[in-house]
Design a protein around this motif. Structure first.
Motif, PDB file in Angstrom:
ATOM      1  N   GLN A  34     -16.313 -28.129   3.182  1.00  0.00           N
ATOM      2  CA  GLN A  34     -15.052 -27.878   2.486  1.00  0.00           C
ATOM      3  C   GLN A  34     -14.304 -26.723   3.154  1.00  0.00           C
TER       4      GLN A  34
ATOM      5  N   LYS B  36      -0.415 -30.831  -2.833  1.00  0.00           N
ATOM      6  CA  LYS B  36      -1.147 -32.088  -3.050  1.00  0.00           C
ATOM      7  C   LYS B  36      -2.205 -32.289  -1.964  1.00  0.00           C
ATOM      8  N   ALA B  37      -1.856 -31.988  -0.727  1.00  0.00           N
ATOM      9  CA  ALA B  37      -2.833 -32.084   0.363  1.00  0.00           C
ATOM     10  C   ALA B  37      -3.950 -31.071   0.148  1.00  0.00           C
TER      11      ALA B  37
ATOM     12  N   SER C  88      -6.685 -32.117  -2.339  1.00  0.00           N
ATOM     13  CA  SER C  88      -7.702 -33.045  -1.820  1.00  0.00           C
ATOM     14  C   SER C  88      -8.864 -32.294  -1.183  1.00  0.00           C
TER      15      SER C  88
ATOM     16  N   LYS D 162     -11.419 -31.096  -4.221  1.00  0.00           N
ATOM     17  CA  LYS D 162     -12.016 -32.110  -5.121  1.00  0.00           C
ATOM     18  C   LYS D 162     -13.206 -32.758  -4.481  1.00  0.00           C
TER      19      LYS D 162
END
Length: 179
Positions: A34, A172-173, A176, A179
């Motif tokens: 991540q 929004k990117a 991702s 999550k």
């Protein structure tokens, strides 16, 4: 505050069988993956090192595959900063905030943090992105680095610190990633 223009991630020794033996190996891999994806999103460089790869093996493919255009630096010292190529790379990047992740917390990560602090870098420990074979060693390593002046963070807090704003297509990117 850790900012993307002054930050670099130093990924230490997540390789071979040891990477599978450390406490919480699966979560460690998820969190470091991540973080690496976050570095790509925010254009933060990753310096990637391997301890004696000819003996201990390569970085686990789950992480190496995320950095196809990046090459690890082999080291024979416990401190990554003691490896001249790593020290030179960090100097050439001219970024003073070094974010550490990797294994083992109380050995290679600890010695790297101490060397970086002695050379006036601001060291930030991504505590959910590091581990040791024994939980007590991991906790002791973090405490020892804190006593020397390192700062503590976790992957999600760091990524939100870099994002700074909620909203827009970039957000929004970003979502991702977490999550």
């Amino acid at each position: 505050m850790i900012n993307t223009e002054n930050a670099v991630v130093l990924l230490i020794d997540i390789q071979g069988k040891l990477a599978q033996k450390v406490v919480g190996s699966e979560e460690l891999h998820q969190k470091v993956a991540q973080l690496v994806r976050g570095c790509e999103h925010f254009d933060v460089p990753v310096v990637w090192v391997e301890q004696l790869p000819e003996k201990l093996g390569a970085t686990t493919s789950a992480l190496a595959d995320l950095m196809p255009n990046n090459t690890p630096v082999a080291k024979h010292t416990f401190s990554a900063f003691a490896e001249p190529r790593v020290a030179q790379t960090l100097r050439s990047l001219n970024r003073k905030q070094v974010i550490l992740c990797g294994i083992e917390t109380h050995i290679c990560v600890y010695q790297t943090a101490c060397d970086l602090l002695r050379h006036h870098y601001h060291v930030h420990l991504v505590t959910d992105g590091m581990s040791s074979c024994h939980p007590a060693h991991h906790q002791s390593g973090i405490a020892m680095m804190q006593q020397h002046g390192a700062w503590i963070t976790v992957v999600e807090a760091l990524l939100f610190e870099w994002q700074q704003h909620a909203g827009g297509s970039d957000f929004k990117a970003f979502l991702s990633l977490i999550k």
